[in-house]
Design an enzyme around this catalytic site. Structure first.
Site, PDB file in Angstrom:
ATOM      1  N   CYS A   1      14.218   4.450   5.111  1.00 41.97           N
ATOM      2  CA  CYS A   1      15.032   4.058   6.265  1.00 41.97           C
ATOM      3  C   CYS A   1      14.844   5.125   7.325  1.00 41.97           C
ATOM      4  O   CYS A   1      14.170   6.121   7.113  1.00 41.97           O
ATOM      5  CB  CYS A   1      16.503   4.006   5.878  1.00 41.97           C
TER       6      CYS A   1
ATOM      7  N   ARG B   1      10.237   2.471  10.026  1.00 40.13           N
ATOM      8  CA  ARG B   1      10.714   2.952   8.715  1.00 40.13           C
ATOM      9  C   ARG B   1      11.637   1.947   8.036  1.00 40.13           C
ATOM     10  O   ARG B   1      12.011   2.103   6.878  1.00 40.13           O
ATOM     11  CB  ARG B   1      11.453   4.281   8.872  1.00 40.13           C
TER      12      ARG B   1
ATOM     13  N   TRP C   1      15.937  -0.136   5.481  1.00 37.88           N
ATOM     14  CA  TRP C   1      15.032  -0.917   4.634  1.00 37.88           C
ATOM     15  C   TRP C   1      15.743  -1.008   3.290  1.00 37.88           C
ATOM     16  O   TRP C   1      15.787  -0.042   2.541  1.00 37.88           O
ATOM     17  CB  TRP C   1      13.676  -0.233   4.498  1.00 37.88           C
TER      18      TRP C   1
ATOM     19  N   ASN D   1      19.074   8.131   4.113  1.00 37.82           N
ATOM     20  CA  ASN D   1      17.769   7.595   3.741  1.00 37.82           C
ATOM     21  C   ASN D   1      17.435   8.173   2.379  1.00 37.82           C
ATOM     22  O   ASN D   1      17.386   9.388   2.211  1.00 37.82           O
ATOM     23  CB  ASN D   1      16.698   8.004   4.757  1.00 37.82           C
ATOM     24  N   GLY D   2      17.232   7.318   1.384  1.00 31.18           N
ATOM     25  CA  GLY D   2      16.871   7.807   0.047  1.00 31.18           C
ATOM     26  C   GLY D   2      17.504   6.922  -1.019  1.00 31.18           C
ATOM     27  O   GLY D   2      17.951   5.804  -0.742  1.00 31.18           O
TER      28      GLY D   2
ATOM     29  N   GLU E   1      -9.381  -5.013  -7.245  1.00 30.31           N
ATOM     30  CA  GLU E   1      -8.588  -4.501  -6.104  1.00 30.31           C
ATOM     31  C   GLU E   1      -9.458  -3.623  -5.206  1.00 30.31           C
ATOM     32  O   GLU E   1      -9.391  -3.728  -3.979  1.00 30.31           O
ATOM     33  CB  GLU E   1      -7.367  -3.742  -6.613  1.00 30.31           C
TER      34      GLU E   1
ATOM     35  N   LYS F   1     -10.147  -4.414  -1.141  1.00 29.76           N
ATOM     36  CA  LYS F   1      -9.913  -3.411  -0.086  1.00 29.76           C
ATOM     37  C   LYS F   1     -11.156  -3.257   0.780  1.00 29.76           C
ATOM     38  O   LYS F   1     -11.102  -3.294   1.996  1.00 29.76           O
ATOM     39  CB  LYS F   1      -9.550  -2.062  -0.709  1.00 29.76           C
TER      40      LYS F   1
ATOM     41  N   GLU G   1     -11.789  -6.476   2.863  1.00 30.81           N
ATOM     42  CA  GLU G   1     -10.829  -6.905   3.903  1.00 30.81           C
ATOM     43  C   GLU G   1     -10.734  -5.934   5.062  1.00 30.81           C
ATOM     44  O   GLU G   1     -10.374  -6.338   6.159  1.00 30.81           O
ATOM     45  CB  GLU G   1      -9.450  -7.175   3.312  1.00 30.81           C
TER      46      GLU G   1
ATOM     47  N   HIS H   1     -24.814 -11.576 -17.771  1.00 32.86           N
ATOM     48  CA  HIS H   1     -24.696 -13.042 -17.779  1.00 32.86           C
ATOM     49  C   HIS H   1     -24.946 -13.618 -16.394  1.00 32.86           C
ATOM     50  O   HIS H   1     -24.475 -14.700 -16.072  1.00 32.86           O
ATOM     51  CB  HIS H   1     -23.319 -13.445 -18.306  1.00 32.86           C
TER      52      HIS H   1
ATOM     53  N   LYS I   1      -0.305  -9.627   7.720  1.00 28.50           N
ATOM     54  CA  LYS I   1       0.349  -8.813   6.688  1.00 28.50           C
ATOM     55  C   LYS I   1       1.031  -9.718   5.674  1.00 28.50           C
ATOM     56  O   LYS I   1       1.007  -9.472   4.493  1.00 28.50           O
ATOM     57  CB  LYS I   1       1.375  -7.856   7.307  1.00 28.50           C
TER      58      LYS I   1
HETATM   59  C1  AGP Z   1      -3.845  -7.146   0.387  1.00 27.59           C
HETATM   60  O1  AGP Z   1      -4.447  -5.980   0.963  1.00 27.59           O
HETATM   61  C2  AGP Z   1      -3.740  -8.258   1.390  1.00 27.59           C
HETATM   62  N1  AGP Z   1      -3.057  -7.831   2.541  1.00 27.59           N
HETATM   63  C3  AGP Z   1      -3.251  -9.559   0.749  1.00 27.59           C
HETATM   64  O2  AGP Z   1      -4.156  -9.899  -0.274  1.00 27.59           O
HETATM   65  C4  AGP Z   1      -1.838  -9.522   0.123  1.00 27.59           C
HETATM   66  O3  AGP Z   1      -1.831  -8.713  -1.022  1.00 27.59           O
HETATM   67  C5  AGP Z   1      -1.474 -10.974  -0.276  1.00 27.59           C
HETATM   68  O4  AGP Z   1      -1.437 -11.750   0.889  1.00 27.59           O
HETATM   69  C6  AGP Z   1      -0.115 -11.048  -1.008  1.00 27.59           C
HETATM   70  O5  AGP Z   1       0.899 -10.602  -0.170  1.00 27.59           O
HETATM   71  P1  AGP Z   1       2.384 -10.403  -0.812  1.00 27.59           P
HETATM   72  O6  AGP Z   1       2.254  -9.316  -1.827  1.00 27.59           O
HETATM   73  O7  AGP Z   1       3.240 -10.049   0.362  1.00 27.59           O
HETATM   74  O8  AGP Z   1       2.766 -11.703  -1.447  1.00 27.59           O
END
Ligand code: AGP
Length: 609
Positions: free
Chosen positions: A2, A28, A75, A101-102, A481, A485, A488, A504, A604
């Site tokens: 926060c 924040r 938050w 905050n904490g 993962e 990264k 994307e 395979h 996001k």
């Molecule tokens: C991850 O870097 C991406 N921004 C995307 O794959 C994200 O993880 C996915 O859209 C799921 O989002 P959420 O965790 O908010 O459900």
């Protein structure tokens, strides 16, 4: 995470200054906001749920009298984002107000004690216990100053805090203190400011005094006084001149939110280790009883579920089925039923595919559990039980700190399940719990010691046309993962699959110089993985290995390697092993001239199906 702020002005009203500063702390946290000022020995409060602009429109946050006050942008971690849970919180008399905050780890027992002593609580937050504690200390010893009452109070707190307190008893003072949560003081000739972060007051002054853990500060127009909480000894510290631009300051001097958030992971992991036992036990109870357990998510959250499925299986001997949310209805929509439990994992709590899968399961009477970073999100409203992952807002589009936080929470749930089912010995439980506690420092060490090396690797391979990411066992999730990264944010096409699959088919892509990233914890698959490395090497691939420090065998095979500390249990390995891959993706994007915070075509939170 926060944002707190406070100011005492030589002249003029504090409210507009507080409002403007909270706006600069909005990154924040932004699910509720509040301010309190003191004027003529009275307290004036305005607070509500909602973003700062929404609350300002409703209540006019500039319209509070008085030259002194504190404010908060929230938050939510404990208690949904409602008006009653917004800060500031006041004591029973309404004469003391506090922002925080904490996370107060021992708030349940403190609240019980205070209720037994007649205190009446308004909110569901952990924060409110602090202001009632201060009141209680002053009830017992009314001659204490506000500073001494706060000093005595914070010695009873376990957990992290940055607090600011005002009281009509001493209406010219703000008392603030910190432990693990950040606190800085801004100084100029007409005012003093306290804040979670420099951006709050940077347009007002460039002179800042950084407050250390375990210190308490009293602000008034006479100046500031810093004391050590442990022994009340006085501390002198000169202000520093901050040469950041406001834009840089919001990123605490980092060039992008993504790298700031990668660096925040030790603190976020510490926060995940402060979850309430009650919620963790509840989250473990339902999967224990279910006929089948699905782990449902998208993107990075799905990769966390994939890793968690290995944790549940290896620790609790519980079979769970990680399912990509957009496929859930097709795959399981007809079979999911009252005996099914769904653990939906979503940082935003608003991902349309995940919510659609949850809705389908709910309609068929399945039990819904939620793991999210956004308390008050749709997922928390449709879950029978939910748990917050305590990561604080993640501004970068790429999920980084939220991934490792989700893994830490699910590892804790898996451990509790293992205990419930009597599947691991107490010694093993203690060992794993100990290693989990050490993960924040392990991650900190990796960032501090390996970031420079990863930067060099990014420079070396910045022109590469594609990458393989390979792992075995739980490291397959880490590979997926790491690949996501890189794709994307650096726009490098990459392929990830279990290392055993290479022969395979995919190995046909290998040409001399083709970069192949191997995730190589010293687990049962280590020996077999060496064979996979040899397969690739024989065809001219460039081997980039993430290894445990001192793994000479793979060091000698790799063209480049990044080391993580030893003695990391296999089931926890994705948390440290993903760090170098997050850094690799970030520095590849920077090398290739892209902005890692705002990758093309991505949002996001994907709230459309
Ligand atoms: C991850 O870097 C991406 N921004 C995307 O794959 C994200 O993880 C996915 O859209 C799921 O989002 P959420 O965790 O908010 O459900």
């Amino acid at each position: 995470m926060c944002g707190i702020f406070g100011c005492v002005l030589k002249e003029g009203n504090a409210a507009p200054v507080i409002h403007g500063s909270l706006k600069r702390l909005e990154y924040r946290g932004y699910d509720s906001v509040g301010e309190v000022t003191l004027h003529n020995g009275q307290i004036f409060i305005k607070k509500d749920q909602g973003k700062i602009d929404e609350v300002h429109k409703l209540h006019n946050l500039d319209d509070l009298p008085g030259n002194i006050g504190i404010g908060h942008t929230r938050w939510a971690t404990h208690g949904a984002p409602l008006q009653v849970n917004a800060h500031p919180h006041v004591d029973c008399s309404g004469q003391i107000a506090l922002v925080h905050n904490g996370i107060v780890e021992n708030f349940v027992e403190l609240k019980l004690e205070l209720e037994n002593r007649g205190h009446v609580f308004q909110s569901k937050t952990d924060t409110e216990v602090i202001v009632h504690l201060i009141e209680d200390v002053l009830n017992v010893n009314p001659s204490l100053s506000l500073t001494d009452a706060v000093l005595e109070t914070i010695k009873k707190l376990c957990g992290s805090y940055a607090i600011a307190v005002v009281s009509t008893k001493e209406p010219d003072k703000i008392v603030c203190a910190r432990n693990e949560s950040p606190l800085v003081i801004g100084v100029n000739e007409n005012a003093l400011y306290c804040a979670s972060d420099i951006p709050a007051f940077l347009p007002l002054t460039k002179k800042a005094v950084i407050i250390d853990d375990g210190e308490l500060v009293t602000l008034s127009l006479k100046g500031l006084e810093i004391r050590k909480i442990a022994d009340s000894s006085l501390v002198t510290r000169e202000p520093k001149l901050i040469d950041w631009t406001p834009e840089m300051a919001v990123k605490q001097g980092y060039p992008h939110f993504m790298i700031k958030e990668i660096h925040e992971q030790p603190d976020c992991l510490r926060n995940t280790l402060r979850l309430q036992e009650h919620y963790l036990d509840l989250m473990a109870t339902f999967p224990d009883r279910a006929r089948e357990v699905f782990l449902v998510a998208c993107g990075t959250s799905y990769h966390a579920c994939l890793a968690a499925s290995y944790m549940f299986s290896k620790l609790a001997f519980l079979a769970t089925y990680p399912v990509i949310a957009s496929e859930f209805i097709e795959q399981h929509g007809k079979s999911v039923n009252i005996d099914s439990t769904i653990l939906a994992v979503s940082q935003s709590g608003e991902t349309a595919d995940t919510l659609a899968a949850v809705n389908c399961a709910r309609q068929r009477a399945a039990t819904i559990l939620g793991l999210t970073n956004a308390i008050g999100s749709t997922l928390t409203r449709v879950s029978r039980v939910y748990i917050g992952q305590q990561s604080g807002p993640e501004i970068g589009v790429a999920a980084t700190k939220t991934f490792t936080s989700q893994l830490s929470v699910m590892a804790q749930i898996a451990l509790r399940l293992a205990k419930k089912r009597g599947k691991v010995s107490q010694d093993e439980m203690d060992y794993l719990a100990d290693r989990l506690q050490k993960l924040p420092d392990i991650v900190k060490t990796i960032i501090e010691t390996q970031e420079e090396k990863v930067k060099q690797i990014a420079k070396k391979y910045k022109e590469a046309k594609t990458f393989f990411f390979l792992g075995r066992g739980i490291s397959t999730a880490t590979a997926y993962e790491g690949r996501l990264k890189l794709m994307e944010i650096a726009y490098v096409p990459a392929i990830a699959f279990p290392a055993g699959e290479s022969k395979h088919g995919p190995i046909s892509l290998i040409e001399p110089g083709f970069p192949v990233v191997f995730i190589c914890p010293k687990d049962e698959a280590h020996k077999t993985l060496i064979g996979n490395i040899m397969e690739m090497k024989a065809r001219g691939a460039s081997i980039i290995a993430v290894i445990e420090e001192g793994d000479e065998e793979i060091k000698n095979l790799a063209d480049d390697y990044i080391e993580v500390p030893k003695d990391i249990p296999e089931v926890l390995s994705p948390i440290p092993f993903i760090i170098p891959l997050q850094l690799l993706a970030y520095y590849m994007a920077v090398e290739r001239g892209f902005n890692p915070d705002t990758p093309r075509n991505l949002a996001k939170s994907v709230t459309v199906k």
